[in-house]
Scaffold this active site. Structure first.
Site, PDB file in Angstrom:
ATOM      1  CD  GLN A   9      32.926  37.927  49.325  1.00 49.43           C
ATOM      2  OE1 GLN A   9      33.640  38.849  48.954  1.00 49.43           O
ATOM      3  NE2 GLN A   9      33.144  36.678  48.986  1.00 49.43           N
ATOM      4  CB  SER A  94      34.881  44.778  52.475  1.00 49.13           C
ATOM      5  OG  SER A  94      35.863  44.116  51.709  1.00 49.13           O
ATOM      6  CG  LEU A  95      31.356  43.924  48.330  1.00 49.26           C
ATOM      7  CD1 LEU A  95      30.345  44.473  47.338  1.00 49.26           C
ATOM      8  CD2 LEU A  95      31.238  42.432  48.416  1.00 49.26           C
ATOM      9  NE  ARG A 119      37.724  44.979  46.751  1.00 51.31           N
ATOM     10  CZ  ARG A 119      37.121  44.452  47.805  1.00 51.31           C
ATOM     11  NH1 ARG A 119      36.153  43.560  47.641  1.00 51.31           N
ATOM     12  NH2 ARG A 119      37.468  44.814  49.027  1.00 51.31           N
ATOM     13  CG  HIS A 203      39.940  43.285  54.152  1.00 50.62           C
ATOM     14  ND1 HIS A 203      40.088  44.403  53.362  1.00 50.62           N
ATOM     15  CD2 HIS A 203      38.691  42.822  53.925  1.00 50.62           C
ATOM     16  CE1 HIS A 203      38.961  44.603  52.691  1.00 50.62           C
ATOM     17  NE2 HIS A 203      38.109  43.660  53.006  1.00 50.62           N
ATOM     18  CD  GLN A 252      38.186  48.101  50.408  1.00 55.41           C
ATOM     19  OE1 GLN A 252      38.393  47.189  49.616  1.00 55.41           O
ATOM     20  NE2 GLN A 252      37.046  48.754  50.480  1.00 55.41           N
TER      21      GLN A 252
END
Length: 312
Positions: A9, A94-95, A119, A203, A252
């Site tokens: 992102q 991440s994503l 998500r 996170h 995660q």
């Protein structure tokens, strides 16, 4: 050895994927499949904006994935280059870990799009707007950043969210704690602290409701074993077992993105070339994180793809 890597992102921008779709029917098919899977005109939003809608987490996450996978599919179908033949590892920020797993066949495209929509919505809903915040610490190493976060917490959540490279760490938590950390950066010899324009504190432990939502979603849509190992954000180590991948994807959501360590782990295994799909965000982080000389290629345009096809 070679790793295919996928951005996270913040790499979204209005116009993303538009030129690729104009140049390739393969890319258009990817964007259409994602639109169909989500029941929304996501590609129109990617192409035309408005930016504030594209930036929403629930839109940005599937959009970044769709753009990365479209780039990969063009390489594979028009260039005759398969991931299984040309990549030894995949990884994503991440994503981007979902993009990496889709690329490696652990999830199909439609499932990946729906998981990222879920998500994004779950991460947005986990913490009321204004309660959490994130900040980038520039000129900070991981140990200094953690000391600062601990000092600023004062009974609230403040922790390292992303260890991006040796000079950039992102912290996340309660808004007051993150703001206190930014005010204290000079005391810790950190060059700058910059509050990030994000809608939620990703996170960190405040994301537990989103982790629970992803545990449920991944229970219904579990990954298969990937074609090549994925270097997981949470462990900074290669993993191929489907059940372990599912557990790590849940962890995660609240866990640290160990990107710097992931790069070093891949380098230690023998990866000397990193190919980034759909962005030019991870490449500079890779170069700053690597201990030696590594080759980084970023693919966004048809020209980028064609140049890589010739090089391979």
């Amino acid at each position: 050895m070679r790793a295919f890597i996928f951005p996270g992102q913040g790499s979204q921008s209005v116009g993303m994927g538009k030129a690729l779709a104009e140049a390739s029917s393969v890319a258009r098919e990817v964007f259409q499949e994602v639109d169909d899977a989500l029941g929304q005109h996501l590609f129109k939003l990617m192409s035309e904006g408005p930016e504030d809608q594209l930036t929403l987490t629930e839109n940005a996450q599937p959009a970044i994935m769709a753009n990365a996978i479209a780039t990969l599919r063009v390489l594979e179908k028009e260039g005759g280059v398969t991931l299984a033949a040309k990549a030894d590892y995949v990884a994503g920020h991440s994503l981007g870990e979902y993009s990496a797993l889709c690329a490696a066949g652990a999830f199909d495209l439609a499932t990946t799009a729906r998981l990222l929509k879920t998500r994004g919505q779950a991460m947005q809903a986990a913490v009321p707007v204004g309660v959490g915040a994130m900040a980038a610490l520039l000129g900070a190493d991981i140990d200094t950043a953690q000391k600062l976060a601990d000092a600023a917490a004062d009974g609230e959540v403040c922790t390292v969210a992303n260890d991006n490279d040796p000079s950039q760490v992102v912290i996340s938590g309660h808004k007051g704690a993150v703001e206190r950390a930014v005010a204290l950066v000079k005391d810790y010899g950190i060059k700058r602290g910059v509050l990030l324009p994000v809608s939620a504190p990703f996170h960190c432990p405040l994301m537990q409701p989103a982790a629970d939502a992803m545990a449920e979603a991944l229970g219904t849509n579990p990954p298969a074993a990937p074609l090549v190992p994925v270097v997981a954000n949470v462990t900074a180590a290669p993993v191929s077992d489907a059940a372990e991948i599912r557990d790590l994807l849940v962890q995660q959501v609240t866990g640290r993105v160990r990107w710097r360590e992931s790069v070093r782990a891949m380098e230690d295994i023998g990866v000397g070339q990193f190919v980034e799909f759909g962005g030019k965000v991870l490449g500079p982080m890779v170069k700053r994180s690597a201990s030696g000389e590594v080759e980084v290629t970023s693919l966004i345009s048809m020209d980028d793809i064609e140049a890589l096809i010739k090089a391979l």
